[in-house]
Design a protein around this motif. Structure first.
Motif, PDB file in Angstrom:
ATOM      1  N   SER A   1       0.714  -1.227  -0.006  1.00 32.99           N
ATOM      2  CA  SER A   1      -0.100   0.440  -0.358  1.00 32.99           C
ATOM      3  C   SER A   1       0.558   1.027  -0.065  1.00 32.99           C
ATOM      4  CB  SER A   1      -1.031  -0.508   0.409  1.00 32.99           C
ATOM      5  OG  SER A   1      -0.068  -0.028   2.221  1.00 32.99           O
TER       6      SER A   1
ATOM      7  N   GLN B   1       1.762   4.947  -0.142  1.00 27.97           N
ATOM      8  CA  GLN B   1       1.594   6.266   1.829  1.00 27.97           C
ATOM      9  C   GLN B   1       1.983   7.159   1.918  1.00 27.97           C
ATOM     10  OE1 GLN B   1       3.334   3.462   3.650  1.00 27.97           O
ATOM     11  NE2 GLN B   1       1.489   2.679   4.749  1.00 27.97           N
ATOM     12  N   ALA B   2       2.734   7.789  -0.299  1.00 32.59           N
ATOM     13  CA  ALA B   2       3.308   9.057   0.661  1.00 32.59           C
ATOM     14  C   ALA B   2       3.450   9.044  -1.280  1.00 32.59           C
ATOM     15  CB  ALA B   2       4.599   9.122   0.831  1.00 32.59           C
TER      16      ALA B   2
ATOM     17  N   ASN C   1      11.202  -0.259  -1.473  1.00 32.77           N
ATOM     18  CA  ASN C   1      11.232   1.166  -1.878  1.00 32.77           C
ATOM     19  C   ASN C   1      12.365   1.378  -2.810  1.00 32.77           C
ATOM     20  OD1 ASN C   1       8.526   2.728  -0.651  1.00 32.77           O
ATOM     21  ND2 ASN C   1       9.792   2.117   0.269  1.00 32.77           N
TER      22      ASN C   1
ATOM     23  N   ILE D   1       6.041   5.676  -2.268  1.00 31.99           N
ATOM     24  CA  ILE D   1       6.672   5.152  -1.784  1.00 31.99           C
ATOM     25  C   ILE D   1       5.432   4.353  -0.776  1.00 31.99           C
ATOM     26  CG2 ILE D   1       7.136   5.736   0.705  1.00 31.99           C
ATOM     27  CD1 ILE D   1       9.138   6.239  -1.257  1.00 31.99           C
ATOM     28  N   THR D   2       6.306   2.850   0.025  1.00 33.34           N
ATOM     29  CA  THR D   2       5.314   2.313   1.163  1.00 33.34           C
ATOM     30  C   THR D   2       6.021   2.477   1.908  1.00 33.34           C
ATOM     31  OG1 THR D   2       4.165   0.618   1.468  1.00 33.34           O
ATOM     32  CG2 THR D   2       6.178   0.460   0.117  1.00 33.34           C
ATOM     33  N   PHE D   3       5.958   3.040   3.127  1.00 32.64           N
ATOM     34  CA  PHE D   3       6.445   3.277   4.882  1.00 32.64           C
ATOM     35  C   PHE D   3       6.752   1.636   4.751  1.00 32.64           C
ATOM     36  CE2 PHE D   3       4.014   6.949   5.442  1.00 32.64           C
ATOM     37  CZ  PHE D   3       4.936   8.372   4.518  1.00 32.64           C
ATOM     38  N   ILE D   4       7.584   1.550   5.521  1.00 33.95           N
ATOM     39  CA  ILE D   4       7.743   0.104   5.778  1.00 33.95           C
ATOM     40  C   ILE D   4       7.846  -0.100   7.358  1.00 33.95           C
ATOM     41  CG2 ILE D   4       9.516  -1.132   4.509  1.00 33.95           C
ATOM     42  CD1 ILE D   4      12.162  -0.877   6.488  1.00 33.95           C
TER      43      ILE D   4
ATOM     44  N   LEU E   1       4.275  -7.495   7.378  1.00 40.26           N
ATOM     45  CA  LEU E   1       4.966  -7.621   6.020  1.00 40.26           C
ATOM     46  C   LEU E   1       6.274  -7.219   5.943  1.00 40.26           C
ATOM     47  CD1 LEU E   1       3.251  -8.243   3.537  1.00 40.26           C
ATOM     48  CD2 LEU E   1       2.950  -5.309   3.160  1.00 40.26           C
ATOM     49  N   PHE E   2       6.575  -6.943   6.536  1.00 37.29           N
ATOM     50  CA  PHE E   2       8.336  -6.277   5.552  1.00 37.29           C
ATOM     51  C   PHE E   2       9.430  -6.759   7.171  1.00 37.29           C
ATOM     52  CE2 PHE E   2       5.816  -2.861   4.153  1.00 37.29           C
ATOM     53  CZ  PHE E   2       6.250  -3.007   3.253  1.00 37.29           C
TER      54      PHE E   2
ATOM     55  N   VAL F   1      11.625   4.721   5.207  1.00 36.46           N
ATOM     56  CA  VAL F   1      10.965   4.583   4.139  1.00 36.46           C
ATOM     57  C   VAL F   1      11.804   2.984   3.640  1.00 36.46           C
ATOM     58  CG1 VAL F   1      11.788   5.433   1.956  1.00 36.46           C
ATOM     59  CG2 VAL F   1      10.732   6.481   3.414  1.00 36.46           C
ATOM     60  N   ASP F   2      13.043   3.214   3.697  1.00 35.70           N
ATOM     61  CA  ASP F   2      14.275   2.144   3.409  1.00 35.70           C
ATOM     62  C   ASP F   2      15.684   2.141   4.694  1.00 35.70           C
ATOM     63  OD1 ASP F   2      15.380  -0.318   1.984  1.00 35.70           O
ATOM     64  OD2 ASP F   2      16.393   1.180   0.819  1.00 35.70           O
ATOM     65  N   ILE F   3      15.829   0.430   4.998  1.00 40.98           N
ATOM     66  CA  ILE F   3      17.292   0.046   5.604  1.00 40.98           C
ATOM     67  C   ILE F   3      17.969   0.157   4.967  1.00 40.98           C
ATOM     68  CG2 ILE F   3      17.526  -1.516   7.263  1.00 40.98           C
ATOM     69  CD1 ILE F   3      15.009  -0.915   8.726  1.00 40.98           C
TER      70      ILE F   3
END
Lengths: 158, 158
Positions: free
Chosen positions: A19, A21-22, A111, B24-27, B60-61, B144-146
């Motif tokens: 999903s 979100q930004a 992302n 962007i999907t927030f993780i 989910l992540f 957003v990412d790692i």
């Protein structure tokens, strides 16, 4: 590309759609000598290849380049969207076993933002064009952000 | 926040709305001790403050964390959306003159993605919780990412 994607043994895809979100606005694009077939796997490899590249900044955003100078070190963020975004466990060719996506620099990630630290070789502010020493991104890759590289922030204390 | 934003002398806002081109999907999100009022201005300041923070990864992540270990250095990307996105020339309080947004690390930028290099102090994989040494982001900031921090890529050759 997810529909055409075949996982390798040990790889895992998310079992739910992502999903969103930004939203991202592209500030320009990267002009490089690289295609999907020959693109360096990381920026260290790209530096060894010794091929400069160019950043092309869209007219709307060119005023944001003010103050950047030849010789500066920049952090680039770019949108590497040719890989599946739902691959959460991966088996890169250089590894013996699969591992988590957040333990890899692979462009396949939720992302697909690549990060590279580069050196400014030349600038043409009026044209919105910055020549950099190297990049691990294919020709036409959209550019998301440019930041000054700051060793005090971007290197970890020993 | 753009509607409520008053530029300082020398600052310039874009004269066109931003068009959005990627999502962007927030993780997950960052849990920190910081509010807008007291947040460190950069991660070097945050390290000096000596307050650990936590990353909370959405269920989910969580499989993407496999392979990350205590002591690892990570690059975090996070979404700092409390600042205007259309400020293209800025006058930070620590500067004598305005300069381009891409010459600054300010959160006010077309794509408000903050970047921080951090150290893993502890992990709870089942809970999706990673304790890190420091962060320059307010409590609740979306993640957003790692990525693994790789000095050979992320430090520039001298």
């Amino acid at each position: 590309m997810t529909d055409r994607f075949t996982p390798r043994p040990g790889e895992v895809q998310l079992d739910a759609p992502l999903s969103m979100q930004a939203e991202i606005t592209f500030i320009g694009h990267i002009e490089s000598d690289w295609s999907l077939e020959d693109c360096p796997k990381n920026i260290a490899q790209a530096r060894e290849a010794g091929k400069p590249a160019h950043l092309h900044i869209a007219p709307l955003f060119r005023a944001g380049l003010e103050g950047i100078s030849q010789g500066d070190a920049l952090v680039l963020l770019y949108w590497m969207d040719r890989a599946p975004r739902d691959l959460i466990r991966q088996m890169p060719r250089h590894r013996d076993s699969a591992t988590g996506t957040f333990n890899l620099r692979s462009p396949a990630r939720p992302n697909p933002i690549g990060m590279g630290v580069v050196r400014v070789l030349a600038l043409d502010m009026a044209a919105g064009r910055i020549t950099i020493d190297a990049i691990d991104a294919i020709d036409g890759t959209p550019l998301v952000d440019i930041k000054p590289h700051m060793p005090r922030a971007d290197h970890l204390p020993a």
